[in-house]
Design a protein around this motif. Sequence first.
Motif, PDB file in Angstrom:
ATOM      1  N   ASN A   1     -12.249 -11.242   0.044  1.00 25.83           N
ATOM      2  CA  ASN A   1     -12.940 -10.162   0.741  1.00 25.83           C
ATOM      3  C   ASN A   1     -12.553  -8.850   0.053  1.00 25.83           C
ATOM      4  O   ASN A   1     -11.623  -8.803  -0.745  1.00 25.83           O
ATOM      5  CB  ASN A   1     -12.515 -10.160   2.211  1.00 25.83           C
ATOM      6  N   ARG A   2     -13.276  -7.780   0.334  1.00 26.19           N
ATOM      7  CA  ARG A   2     -12.957  -6.461  -0.236  1.00 26.19           C
ATOM      8  C   ARG A   2     -11.475  -6.149  -0.018  1.00 26.19           C
ATOM      9  O   ARG A   2     -10.930  -6.443   1.051  1.00 26.19           O
ATOM     10  CB  ARG A   2     -13.856  -5.404   0.402  1.00 26.19           C
ATOM     11  N   HIS A   3     -10.816  -5.557  -1.011  1.00 29.78           N
ATOM     12  CA  HIS A   3      -9.389  -5.257  -0.865  1.00 29.78           C
ATOM     13  C   HIS A   3      -8.959  -4.156  -1.829  1.00 29.78           C
ATOM     14  O   HIS A   3      -9.716  -3.758  -2.716  1.00 29.78           O
ATOM     15  CB  HIS A   3      -8.549  -6.525  -1.046  1.00 29.78           C
TER      16      HIS A   3
ATOM     17  N   ALA B   1      -0.965 -10.362   1.493  1.00 29.85           N
ATOM     18  CA  ALA B   1      -1.787  -9.428   2.253  1.00 29.85           C
ATOM     19  C   ALA B   1      -0.824  -8.569   3.045  1.00 29.85           C
ATOM     20  O   ALA B   1       0.052  -9.103   3.733  1.00 29.85           O
ATOM     21  CB  ALA B   1      -2.723 -10.183   3.179  1.00 29.85           C
TER      22      ALA B   1
ATOM     23  N   THR C   1       0.233  -5.485   5.884  1.00 26.84           N
ATOM     24  CA  THR C   1      -0.209  -5.160   7.248  1.00 26.84           C
ATOM     25  C   THR C   1      -1.148  -3.951   7.270  1.00 26.84           C
ATOM     26  O   THR C   1      -1.699  -3.622   8.311  1.00 26.84           O
ATOM     27  CB  THR C   1       1.014  -4.854   8.141  1.00 26.84           C
ATOM     28  N   ASP C   2      -1.347  -3.312   6.103  1.00 24.06           N
ATOM     29  CA  ASP C   2      -2.156  -2.087   6.068  1.00 24.06           C
ATOM     30  C   ASP C   2      -3.626  -2.357   5.782  1.00 24.06           C
ATOM     31  O   ASP C   2      -3.967  -3.123   4.876  1.00 24.06           O
ATOM     32  CB  ASP C   2      -1.654  -1.151   4.958  1.00 24.06           C
ATOM     33  N   THR C   3      -4.488  -1.689   6.538  1.00 21.65           N
ATOM     34  CA  THR C   3      -5.912  -1.638   6.191  1.00 21.65           C
ATOM     35  C   THR C   3      -6.338  -0.174   6.225  1.00 21.65           C
ATOM     36  O   THR C   3      -5.984   0.562   7.150  1.00 21.65           O
ATOM     37  CB  THR C   3      -6.795  -2.442   7.170  1.00 21.65           C
TER      38      THR C   3
ATOM     39  N   THR D   1      -9.561   2.869   5.243  1.00 20.63           N
ATOM     40  CA  THR D   1     -10.996   3.096   5.079  1.00 20.63           C
ATOM     41  C   THR D   1     -11.270   3.487   3.628  1.00 20.63           C
ATOM     42  O   THR D   1     -10.502   4.249   3.041  1.00 20.63           O
ATOM     43  CB  THR D   1     -11.460   4.229   6.024  1.00 20.63           C
TER      44      THR D   1
ATOM     45  N   ASN E   1     -11.131  -0.696   7.586  1.00 23.45           N
ATOM     46  CA  ASN E   1     -10.356  -1.946   7.667  1.00 23.45           C
ATOM     47  C   ASN E   1     -10.323  -2.744   6.366  1.00 23.45           C
ATOM     48  O   ASN E   1     -10.458  -3.963   6.367  1.00 23.45           O
ATOM     49  CB  ASN E   1     -10.913  -2.846   8.779  1.00 23.45           C
ATOM     50  N   VAL E   2     -10.149  -2.039   5.247  1.00 23.32           N
ATOM     51  CA  VAL E   2     -10.057  -2.738   3.963  1.00 23.32           C
ATOM     52  C   VAL E   2      -8.579  -3.021   3.678  1.00 23.32           C
ATOM     53  O   VAL E   2      -7.754  -2.110   3.634  1.00 23.32           O
ATOM     54  CB  VAL E   2     -10.690  -1.904   2.827  1.00 23.32           C
ATOM     55  N   ARG E   3      -8.269  -4.295   3.504  1.00 24.75           N
ATOM     56  CA  ARG E   3      -6.882  -4.767   3.400  1.00 24.75           C
ATOM     57  C   ARG E   3      -6.219  -4.336   2.090  1.00 24.75           C
ATOM     58  O   ARG E   3      -6.835  -4.412   1.021  1.00 24.75           O
ATOM     59  CB  ARG E   3      -6.891  -6.301   3.481  1.00 24.75           C
ATOM     60  N   VAL E   4      -4.983  -3.871   2.190  1.00 26.57           N
ATOM     61  CA  VAL E   4      -4.165  -3.585   1.011  1.00 26.57           C
ATOM     62  C   VAL E   4      -3.381  -4.849   0.646  1.00 26.57           C
ATOM     63  O   VAL E   4      -2.766  -5.465   1.514  1.00 26.57           O
ATOM     64  CB  VAL E   4      -3.167  -2.439   1.291  1.00 26.57           C
TER      65      VAL E   4
END
Lengths: 188, 188
Positions: free
Chosen positions: A9-11, A41, A43-45, A47, A57-60
Amino acid sequence: MKVQVGVSNRHIHLTKEAYKILCGDKEIEALRPLNQPGMFASTDTFTIKTEKSEIPNVRVLGPFREYNQVEISRTDAYKLGVNPPIRTSGDLKGSEAITIVGPKGELHLDEGLIIADRHIHLTPEMKKIYGFEGKTKVKVFIGGEKSGIIFNVDLKVSDEAYFEMHLDTDDANAFNLKQGDIVDIIED
Amino acid sequence: MKVQVGVSNRHIHLTKEAYKILCGDKEIEALRPLNQPGMFASTDTFTIKTEKSEIPNVRVLGPFREYNQVEISRTDAYKLGVNPPIRTSGDLKGSEAITIVGPKGELHLDEGLIIADRHIHLTPEMKKIYGFEGKTKVKVFIGGEKSGIIFNVDLKVSDEAYFEMHLDTDDANAFNLKQGDIVDIIED
């Protein structure tokens, strides 16, 4: 040759310095490990945004890298009104601009936004044993109701690698593939 | 054999009766014609919703049909939290439920939500001339950076047809295809 599918997914990948701009002095924390050794993955998401639109909500992913990079799908690119190139990780010259919004600050990247190419992670040893020496790309057959063959799947060799094909959500959804599905490498 | 690509974004087909429930006594109006003879994008866009989520601005196509049908992509299906089958238009038995919200009312369909199969519109005469007699499916080669071959592309024969391959946005985005791009039918 069978290979397992990993759906990306987008990241976001960040340098330590960029993470500090976005999050302040907080340490990066792992939410769950990824299949690639050492990767997680976080815990940070955050914008991501352009002049036209934004996606929350794009995962770091961690650990930190030497460069800042945001990977999205073509579907996301239409939403954001941008035209990122299809690239391998770290090949960012001339890629698209993007702004990342964290809890403590914003970071504008003049380049760093890409659509990741289709790729398979493997070690030099796997490359030899599996008969891929001298090859940089393979074709992959995908079965099921929406079957087909994808070309230009990059062999991405690293000493620490879990044997897995990474596709973005457009590729996965076009072929009805889910994380962990098994597909066939058919030829170079 | 070359064929032109038509990219189908999510859309709605309605009966006259369903349209009346959603819009009251208003007549349906064409916004622009589609390539398939007689078909048009209407000026109406409605919200589609499930228990989990909703998607606004889904275009209604005309003219009216004998059945109500909503076509979405797998990407949309994840957003809505549903698992619609891959089907040809009108084959709705056992397909997913969906609610359509219009300006004058809501319509809940117990079935009618599908992911459209990959298909090529053609006339019986084209089918004969192009050498597809006796075939119901073909394979299609798509070039470019994200090249490949898609299988199970349905030959959809009707007396009034514009020769065109319809793909949903997941297929189009996976292969970097846009409306009007040209691809190659390679075999049955």
